[in-house]
Design an enzyme around this catalytic site. Structure first.
Site, short mmCIF file in Angstrom:
data_model
loop_
_atom_site.label_atom_id
_atom_site.label_comp_id
_atom_site.label_asym_id
_atom_site.label_seq_id
_atom_site.Cartn_x
_atom_site.Cartn_y
_atom_site.Cartn_z
N GLY A 11 0.84 -1.19 0.00
CA GLY A 11 0.00 0.00 0.00
C GLY A 11 0.88 1.23 0.00
O GLY A 11 2.03 1.17 0.44
N GLN A 15 3.01 9.92 1.35
CA GLN A 15 4.31 9.25 1.39
C GLN A 15 5.22 9.62 0.23
O GLN A 15 6.40 9.32 0.25
CB GLN A 15 4.11 7.73 1.42
CG GLN A 15 3.51 7.24 2.72
CD GLN A 15 3.34 5.74 2.72
OE1 GLN A 15 2.39 5.22 2.18
NE2 GLN A 15 4.27 5.02 3.32
N CYS A 30 5.92 0.10 7.80
CA CYS A 30 5.57 1.25 6.97
C CYS A 30 6.79 1.67 6.16
O CYS A 30 7.89 1.76 6.70
CB CYS A 30 5.11 2.41 7.85
SG CYS A 30 4.66 3.87 6.90
N LEU A 31 6.59 1.91 4.87
CA LEU A 31 7.71 2.33 4.01
C LEU A 31 8.31 3.64 4.49
O LEU A 31 9.47 3.94 4.22
CB LEU A 31 7.23 2.47 2.56
CG LEU A 31 6.85 1.17 1.85
CD1 LEU A 31 6.09 1.45 0.57
CD2 LEU A 31 8.08 0.33 1.56
N HIS A 91 -4.60 1.63 7.38
CA HIS A 91 -3.24 2.19 7.45
C HIS A 91 -3.10 3.34 6.45
O HIS A 91 -2.58 4.42 6.79
CB HIS A 91 -2.22 1.08 7.15
CG HIS A 91 -0.79 1.49 7.20
ND1 HIS A 91 0.09 0.99 8.12
CD2 HIS A 91 -0.08 2.35 6.43
CE1 HIS A 91 1.29 1.54 7.91
NE2 HIS A 91 1.22 2.36 6.89
N GLU A 92 -3.57 3.13 5.20
CA GLU A 92 -3.42 4.19 4.18
C GLU A 92 -4.29 5.40 4.49
O GLU A 92 -3.88 6.54 4.28
CB GLU A 92 -3.75 3.64 2.78
CG GLU A 92 -2.89 2.49 2.30
CD GLU A 92 -1.41 2.66 2.56
OE1 GLU A 92 -0.89 3.79 2.54
OE2 GLU A 92 -0.75 1.64 2.82
N HIS A 123 -2.63 7.49 6.90
CA HIS A 123 -1.62 8.35 6.25
C HIS A 123 -2.27 9.63 5.72
O HIS A 123 -1.72 10.72 5.86
CB HIS A 123 -0.98 7.63 5.06
CG HIS A 123 0.24 6.83 5.41
ND1 HIS A 123 1.33 7.38 6.04
CD2 HIS A 123 0.55 5.53 5.20
CE1 HIS A 123 2.25 6.44 6.21
NE2 HIS A 123 1.81 5.31 5.71
ZN ZN Z 1 2.68 3.49 5.92
#
Ligand code: ZN
Length: 178
Positions: free
Chosen positions: A50, A55, A92-93, A134-135, A138
């Site tokens: 995702g 991000q 998380c990236l 999660h997204e 963000h």
């Molecule tokens: Zn994340």
């Protein structure tokens, strides 16, 4: 395609854009479709499941998700209903090398628009429900570390400081990256 070939860069903890609440997309254009495709390419290149627009430094309500069952390109996603509880280990990236076990709704109903502006309703459960939440977090400027308990926070504190300082990290992924 490699991460650098997309021309996008994943923002890392410490970058203020990750803390900004995004603006809804009022009129969907080719630019949004182009951004969503690039975001998908970047997500696959980074081996994530995702990715939210924040991000990549964009404060617009866009996200892509693929847990292995097909790609979702989402514009203005919102959780309409949530039900049940589950706890999953999340990475998380944008917070490399950290994972936090987070309790979230087990089943959710999401409304969004697709890249052509058509209304989209998705019922998600389990991992997919986790990734959607999660997204959407963000898009509201919220990160996995905000869900950490005090005990978890103490455990990851030093690592977080190092990430903020370096603006990057070489740690291997340790959980689902979203
Ligand atoms: Zn994340």
């Amino acid at each position: 395609m490699s991460i650098s070939e997309t021309g996008l860069k994943i923002k890392i903890l410490g970058d203020t854009v990750l803390r900004r609440r995004v603006k809804p997309v009022a009129k969907i254009t080719g630019r949004h479709r182009d951004t969503l495709s690039k975001m998908a390419q970047l997500m696959y290149a980074a081996k994530g499941i995702g990715l939210a627009a924040s991000q990549i430094g964009l404060s617009e309500s866009l996200a892509v998700i693929d847990i292995g069952n097909g790609l979702y390109k989402l514009i203005n996603p919102k959780i309409i209903k949530g039900q049940g509880r589950q706890a999953m280990e999340e990475g998380c990236l944008s917070v490399p090398g950290i994972s936090v076990k987070i309790r979230r709704a087990k089943k959710i109903l999401v409304e969004a628009q697709d890249e052509n502006g058509k209304p989209l309703r998705v019922e998600a459960e389990g991992l997919l429900a986790c990734v959607f939440q999660h997204e959407i977090d963000h898009l509201n400027g919220k990160l996995i570390i905000d869900h950490a308990t005090l005990r978890q926070k103490l455990k990851i504190r030093k690592k977080l400081q190092a990430i903020k300082k370096a603006g990057t990290a070489d740690d291997k992924p340790i959980a689902n990256l979203v």
